[in-house]
Design an enzyme around this catalytic site. Structure first.
Site, PDB file in Angstrom:
ATOM      1  N   SER A  50     -36.064 130.716  37.038  1.00  0.00           N
ATOM      2  CA  SER A  50     -36.635 130.893  38.368  1.00  0.00           C
ATOM      3  C   SER A  50     -37.164 132.313  38.526  1.00  0.00           C
ATOM      4  CB  SER A  50     -35.578 130.624  39.442  1.00  0.00           C
ATOM      5  OG  SER A  50     -34.568 131.627  39.380  1.00  0.00           O
ATOM      6  N   ASP A  82     -39.491 127.672  36.739  1.00  0.00           N
ATOM      7  CA  ASP A  82     -39.106 126.833  37.866  1.00  0.00           C
ATOM      8  C   ASP A  82     -39.652 127.434  39.160  1.00  0.00           C
ATOM      9  OD1 ASP A  82     -37.803 124.797  39.234  1.00  0.00           O
ATOM     10  OD2 ASP A  82     -35.913 125.910  39.405  1.00  0.00           O
TER      11      ASP A  82
END
Length: 311
Positions: A50, A82
């Protein structure tokens, strides 16, 4: 073995009626726990990063940790961004060695989402990288993703064909009732996935890989451990695993798991420090957290995803 894209993974998963686990990584112990479990079970694997993980651990460190995992484990691994928020972060990851990126334009209008996603797809495909797009918005909080229940919305099946054809995305994340974060539902609220929406999308996009975000189950085993050691997670309720198994047998080829990993790691650390408050060696408590992560991932692969032996 070099990093791979998800193209072949998803093709085999769709045909075989199972899903690939996309596990979020933040540090060495989490990478080790995930890849050791997948390696022993011979499961293909997606390690995803992320924006928050990149800020915390640094892009280069994370890429090198994943490269080390490839040396230690003879399984296909894809490295995925992500929830990429914009073109710039997607480009940075594409140029920095990722084999897959997600551009999350779901908070934009339909037309703006298409425009942004198409731009990322064109650049990614020119570099041999695949792209995941998103239609619909999941509620919940996880890293830089923060969507209120009021702003959440299911994916509209009548939009998916146009979105995929105009953007050229390789997979599509949809919203059918999953939620980001550990605290997914209110006490007494029954989780329910909209399989009617999933079925309709599958009809409109035959043989096309679908992705579920926010699919951690928040294992009650780990909730109990945390509670026993001073934590308070009595309201943590996740997606029932039987629903995820059903999704994995349909068009869903990728299931994201993050919150469960955090709970598993935290439970191990809490257990060590609760029983020995004087403990100060990070290796002692992190190795217990790592073992919890490994056990959790092994459970997900064999009992939820069905990807064991598919490498």
């Amino acid at each position: 073995m070099a990093l791979v894209t998800t193209t072949e993974m998803f093709k085999k998963a769709y045909e075989g009626g199972y899903a690939i686990g996309a596990f979020n990584v933040n540090n060495m112990e989490i990478v080790q726990g995930i890849t050791e479990a997948a390696g022993e079970l011979k499961s293909p694997l997606i390690l995803q990063v992320s924006a928050g993980a990149r800020k915390y651990a640094n892009h280069t460190y994370l890429v090198k940790l994943v490269e080390a995992a490839l040396i230690e484990n003879d399984i296909p691994i894809a490295l995925h961004l992500d929830h990429g928020a914009d073109f710039e972060i997607c480009k940075s990851c594409i140029d920095g060695g990722f084999t897959s990126v997600m551009i999350d334009g779901s908070h934009h209008s339909f037309e703006d989402n298409i425009e942004l996603t198409k731009r990322v797809v064109e650049y990614a495909h020119s570099k041999g990288v695949v792209v995941e797009g998103e239609l619909g918005q999941l509620a919940g909080i996880e890293d830089d993703v923060n969507v209120s229940a009021e702003d959440a919305k299911y994916t509209h099946p009548d939009e998916v064909e146009e979105f995929v054809s105009r953007t050229g995305v390789d997979s599509l994340a949809i919203a059918i009732g999953t939620s980001h974060g550990a605290f997914k539902f209110k006490p007494g609220q029954k989780p329910q996935l909209r399989f009617d929406i999933l079925d309709e999308i599958s009809k409109r996009l035959p043989n096309f890989p679908i992705v579920l975000h926010g699919a951690s189950s928040v294992s009650q085993e780990y909730v109990k451990i945390i509670q026993a050691n001073g934590g308070n997670l009595q309201d943590a309720i996740g997606i029932p695993e039987d629903m995820l198994r059903q999704a994995a047998k349909s068009a869903v080829c990728k299931i994201n798991i993050d919150s469960d990993l955090r709970l598993a790691m935290t439970a191990g650390i809490r257990e060590v420090l609760w029983n020995n408050p004087a403990a100060f060696d990070p290796r002692e408590y992190l190795k217990v957290g790592r073992a919890n992560v490994k056990a959790l991932v092994a459970h997900k692969i064999t009992n939820v995803l069905g990807s064991d032996g598919k490498a």
